[in-house]
Design a protein around this motif. Structure first.
Motif, PDB file in Angstrom:
ATOM      1  N   ILE A 132      33.928 -35.692-113.460  1.00  0.00           N
ATOM      2  CA  ILE A 132      32.683 -34.934-113.619  1.00  0.00           C
ATOM      3  C   ILE A 132      32.317 -34.799-115.100  1.00  0.00           C
ATOM      4  O   ILE A 132      31.161 -34.986-115.497  1.00  0.00           O
ATOM      5  CB  ILE A 132      32.823 -33.553-112.955  1.00  0.00           C
ATOM      6  CG1 ILE A 132      32.959 -33.713-111.433  1.00  0.00           C
ATOM      7  CG2 ILE A 132      31.626 -32.670-113.288  1.00  0.00           C
ATOM      8  CD1 ILE A 132      33.234 -32.408-110.719  1.00  0.00           C
ATOM      9  N   LEU A 165      28.988 -36.395-116.856  1.00  0.00           N
ATOM     10  CA  LEU A 165      28.021 -35.588-117.605  1.00  0.00           C
ATOM     11  C   LEU A 165      27.886 -36.093-119.039  1.00  0.00           C
ATOM     12  O   LEU A 165      26.779 -36.092-119.601  1.00  0.00           O
ATOM     13  CB  LEU A 165      28.447 -34.120-117.587  1.00  0.00           C
ATOM     14  CG  LEU A 165      28.417 -33.438-116.221  1.00  0.00           C
ATOM     15  CD1 LEU A 165      28.903 -32.006-116.334  1.00  0.00           C
ATOM     16  CD2 LEU A 165      27.023 -33.483-115.624  1.00  0.00           C
ATOM     17  N   VAL A 168      30.624 -39.992-109.436  1.00  0.00           N
ATOM     18  CA  VAL A 168      29.829 -38.793-109.680  1.00  0.00           C
ATOM     19  C   VAL A 168      28.505 -39.156-110.344  1.00  0.00           C
ATOM     20  O   VAL A 168      27.446 -38.610-109.986  1.00  0.00           O
ATOM     21  CB  VAL A 168      30.624 -37.799-110.547  1.00  0.00           C
ATOM     22  CG1 VAL A 168      29.758 -36.609-110.938  1.00  0.00           C
ATOM     23  CG2 VAL A 168      31.858 -37.323-109.802  1.00  0.00           C
ATOM     24  N   ARG A 169      28.526 -40.068-111.284  1.00  0.00           N
ATOM     25  CA  ARG A 169      27.284 -40.468-111.958  1.00  0.00           C
ATOM     26  C   ARG A 169      26.307 -41.098-110.969  1.00  0.00           C
ATOM     27  O   ARG A 169      25.104 -40.826-111.000  1.00  0.00           O
ATOM     28  CB  ARG A 169      27.596 -41.445-113.092  1.00  0.00           C
ATOM     29  CG  ARG A 169      26.383 -41.798-113.953  1.00  0.00           C
ATOM     30  CD  ARG A 169      26.817 -42.618-115.153  1.00  0.00           C
ATOM     31  NE  ARG A 169      27.233 -43.946-114.750  1.00  0.00           N
ATOM     32  CZ  ARG A 169      26.412 -45.002-114.688  1.00  0.00           C
ATOM     33  NH1 ARG A 169      25.138 -44.864-115.014  1.00  0.00           N
ATOM     34  NH2 ARG A 169      26.873 -46.179-114.339  1.00  0.00           N
ATOM     35  N   ILE A 209      24.768 -38.297-108.875  1.00  0.00           N
ATOM     36  CA  ILE A 209      23.745 -37.530-109.599  1.00  0.00           C
ATOM     37  C   ILE A 209      22.461 -38.333-109.725  1.00  0.00           C
ATOM     38  O   ILE A 209      21.351 -37.803-109.559  1.00  0.00           O
ATOM     39  CB  ILE A 209      24.284 -37.119-110.978  1.00  0.00           C
ATOM     40  CG1 ILE A 209      25.459 -36.138-110.821  1.00  0.00           C
ATOM     41  CG2 ILE A 209      23.193 -36.490-111.827  1.00  0.00           C
ATOM     42  CD1 ILE A 209      26.129 -35.770-112.129  1.00  0.00           C
ATOM     43  N   VAL A 255      19.933 -38.306-106.725  1.00  0.00           N
ATOM     44  CA  VAL A 255      19.051 -37.165-106.473  1.00  0.00           C
ATOM     45  C   VAL A 255      17.662 -37.506-106.990  1.00  0.00           C
ATOM     46  O   VAL A 255      17.493 -38.014-108.102  1.00  0.00           O
ATOM     47  CB  VAL A 255      19.597 -35.901-107.156  1.00  0.00           C
ATOM     48  CG1 VAL A 255      18.669 -34.715-106.933  1.00  0.00           C
ATOM     49  CG2 VAL A 255      20.989 -35.592-106.632  1.00  0.00           C
ATOM     50  N   HIS A 274      14.728 -32.541-110.183  1.00  0.00           N
ATOM     51  CA  HIS A 274      14.949 -32.126-111.570  1.00  0.00           C
ATOM     52  C   HIS A 274      13.674 -31.509-112.156  1.00  0.00           C
ATOM     53  O   HIS A 274      13.721 -30.477-112.840  1.00  0.00           O
ATOM     54  CB  HIS A 274      15.380 -33.327-112.411  1.00  0.00           C
ATOM     55  CG  HIS A 274      16.667 -33.950-111.977  1.00  0.00           C
ATOM     56  ND1 HIS A 274      17.893 -33.592-112.510  1.00  0.00           N
ATOM     57  CD2 HIS A 274      16.934 -34.920-111.065  1.00  0.00           C
ATOM     58  CE1 HIS A 274      18.851 -34.309-111.948  1.00  0.00           C
ATOM     59  NE2 HIS A 274      18.288 -35.121-111.060  1.00  0.00           N
ATOM     60  N   PHE A 317      22.084 -27.745-112.442  1.00  0.00           N
ATOM     61  CA  PHE A 317      23.122 -28.681-112.014  1.00  0.00           C
ATOM     62  C   PHE A 317      24.001 -28.065-110.927  1.00  0.00           C
ATOM     63  O   PHE A 317      24.317 -28.736-109.939  1.00  0.00           O
ATOM     64  CB  PHE A 317      23.989 -29.081-113.217  1.00  0.00           C
ATOM     65  CG  PHE A 317      25.147 -29.972-112.861  1.00  0.00           C
ATOM     66  CD1 PHE A 317      24.947 -31.314-112.631  1.00  0.00           C
ATOM     67  CD2 PHE A 317      26.434 -29.457-112.741  1.00  0.00           C
ATOM     68  CE1 PHE A 317      26.009 -32.147-112.294  1.00  0.00           C
ATOM     69  CE2 PHE A 317      27.496 -30.268-112.406  1.00  0.00           C
ATOM     70  CZ  PHE A 317      27.277 -31.618-112.180  1.00  0.00           C
ATOM     71  N   ARG A 318      24.361 -26.808-111.065  1.00  0.00           N
ATOM     72  CA  ARG A 318      25.333 -26.194-110.153  1.00  0.00           C
ATOM     73  C   ARG A 318      24.744 -25.861-108.797  1.00  0.00           C
ATOM     74  O   ARG A 318      25.423 -25.995-107.777  1.00  0.00           O
ATOM     75  CB  ARG A 318      25.920 -24.933-110.803  1.00  0.00           C
ATOM     76  CG  ARG A 318      27.016 -24.259-109.997  1.00  0.00           C
ATOM     77  CD  ARG A 318      27.723 -23.217-110.841  1.00  0.00           C
ATOM     78  NE  ARG A 318      26.796 -22.277-111.428  1.00  0.00           N
ATOM     79  CZ  ARG A 318      26.395 -21.137-110.842  1.00  0.00           C
ATOM     80  NH1 ARG A 318      26.877 -20.833-109.643  1.00  0.00           N
ATOM     81  NH2 ARG A 318      25.560 -20.326-111.435  1.00  0.00           N
ATOM     82  N   VAL A 346      21.138 -29.728-108.205  1.00  0.00           N
ATOM     83  CA  VAL A 346      21.415 -31.168-108.325  1.00  0.00           C
ATOM     84  C   VAL A 346      22.748 -31.528-107.687  1.00  0.00           C
ATOM     85  O   VAL A 346      22.823 -32.425-106.830  1.00  0.00           O
ATOM     86  CB  VAL A 346      21.382 -31.593-109.807  1.00  0.00           C
ATOM     87  CG1 VAL A 346      21.747 -33.076-109.938  1.00  0.00           C
ATOM     88  CG2 VAL A 346      20.009 -31.335-110.398  1.00  0.00           C
ATOM     89  N   PHE A 347      23.812 -30.834-108.062  1.00  0.00           N
ATOM     90  CA  PHE A 347      25.139 -31.226-107.597  1.00  0.00           C
ATOM     91  C   PHE A 347      25.314 -31.084-106.086  1.00  0.00           C
ATOM     92  O   PHE A 347      25.917 -31.957-105.454  1.00  0.00           O
ATOM     93  CB  PHE A 347      26.205 -30.424-108.339  1.00  0.00           C
ATOM     94  CG  PHE A 347      27.593 -30.988-108.188  1.00  0.00           C
ATOM     95  CD1 PHE A 347      27.914 -32.232-108.712  1.00  0.00           C
ATOM     96  CD2 PHE A 347      28.576 -30.279-107.528  1.00  0.00           C
ATOM     97  CE1 PHE A 347      29.180 -32.760-108.577  1.00  0.00           C
ATOM     98  CE2 PHE A 347      29.845 -30.801-107.390  1.00  0.00           C
ATOM     99  CZ  PHE A 347      30.149 -32.041-107.910  1.00  0.00           C
ATOM    100  N   ALA A 359      23.815 -34.091-104.669  1.00  0.00           N
ATOM    101  CA  ALA A 359      24.570 -35.295-105.037  1.00  0.00           C
ATOM    102  C   ALA A 359      25.849 -35.427-104.231  1.00  0.00           C
ATOM    103  O   ALA A 359      26.356 -36.542-104.049  1.00  0.00           O
ATOM    104  CB  ALA A 359      24.899 -35.267-106.532  1.00  0.00           C
TER     105      ALA A 359
END
Length: 326
Positions: free
Chosen positions: A98, A102, A185-186, A189, A192, A197, A211-212, A215-216, A219
């Protein structure tokens, strides 16, 4: 005006053109016959039956010895070590992935370059090389210190005391897993929609909250199946820690095979069955996690394995009844 005598006039109403005739409604629709499907099914069942028969009757497998070794304390101790290494490496690898993802998506060119270089290097080096290199790391650096670069050190400690067999295995697997988890993870993300966003930014929400909470979670629908695939590979990769003197499940079986060379095959079968059990449990957990995050994204939740089995049996009985009634 009166009708002529002896002549009867009757009016018949013609039925509409789209009305079904008695002949058509009485006929039964014949299902399309698929002989190729039945032949392929029969061939597969014959091969499976032969395979199962060979497993059950071939004395080379030594199923009595398999039952003897399956729950032996030595094997179970190795299984516990495998679970510990896999669990710690999965958590640390995902956390590192993660952070790397990021960093790869950040606006800092330094963070992007470092993240890309790390992923490129760790995905290029075989895992066994990483483990052996870490196992001999104390030969290169006997002490590790934290301080000012090219200046005084604030803390120093002996690397050989920290580099236990368990620590080497967990660190090596975590470093390798983080490189692959970063790309998983990328990719999640990036899957989405950009409108999410923009909508979150339009509401004035902080980046961390975006993000929390927005988005996440979205994702995760894409991350879960891909990372679970990595997790299954991680469980199997724990068999390599035997080469850094850690007796995991495979290492325990290998050691017992050296002591009892006549039981090599049943010991390998024991290892195979335990790995099948572990990966099956992970696959079941994956299904229910995916089903949980599918809420709100699909019109109906995917059926559980028991529901699929019940539906399949019902369809099979109905198909057999149709075939026998013809």
């Amino acid at each position: 005006m009166s009708e002529p005598p002896g002549i009867t006039v009757s009016l018949a109403v013609a039925p509409p053109a789209d009305a079904p005739s008695k002949t058509l409604t009485a006929q039964r629709v014949q299902p399309l016959r698929r002989p190729g499907r039945w032949i392929a099914t029969l061939a597969v069942l014959v091969v499976v039956a032969q395979f199962v028969h060979g497993l059950a009757t071939n004395s080379f497998y030594q199923w009595d010895r398999f039952g003897y070794w399956f729950l032996r304390p030595t094997i179970l101790d190795g299984l516990v070590i495998t679970l510990q290494v896999a669990a710690l490496s999965a958590v640390l690898g995902l956390a590192g992935g993660i952070l790397l993802a990021l960093a790869r998506l950040s606006g800092s060119p330094v963070l992007r370059a470092v993240s890309w270089t790390y992923v490129w290097a760790l995905r290029s080096i075989p895992l066994i090389v990483v483990l052996i290199f870490l196992y001999n790391f104390s030969a290169l650096y006997k002490t590790l210190s934290i301080g000012v670069p090219f200046g005084p050190a604030f803390f120093s400690f002996d690397e050989s005391r920290l580099a236990t067999d368990m620590a080497v295995a967990v660190v090596g697997l975590s470093l390798n897993e983080a490189a692959y988890a970063a790309e998983v993870v990328r990719g999640g993300i990036l899957s989405v929609d950009q409108g999410q966003h923009e909508a979150a930014s339009a509401l004035g929400l902080p980046k961390r909250y975006q993000f929390r909470r927005i988005v996440f979670p979205q994702a995760l629908r894409s991350i879960t199946p891909n990372y679970v695939n990595q997790l299954i590979g991680l469980i199997k990769s724990t068999s390599l820690v035997f080469y850094v003197s850690l007796l995991d499940l495979f290492g325990s079986a290998q050691t017992m095979g050296s002591t009892y060379p006549g039981d090599i095959v049943p010991l390998l079968l024991v290892v195979t069955v335990w790995y099948l059990i572990l990966t099956s449990v992970v696959s079941v957990i994956q299904f229910y996690v995916e089903r949980h995050y599918a809420r709100g994204a699909t019109r109906s939740l995917p059926p559980t394995p028991f529901q699929q089995l019940r539906t399949g049996l019902t369809d099979l009985r109905a198909r057999i009844r149709r075939e026998t009634a013809l």
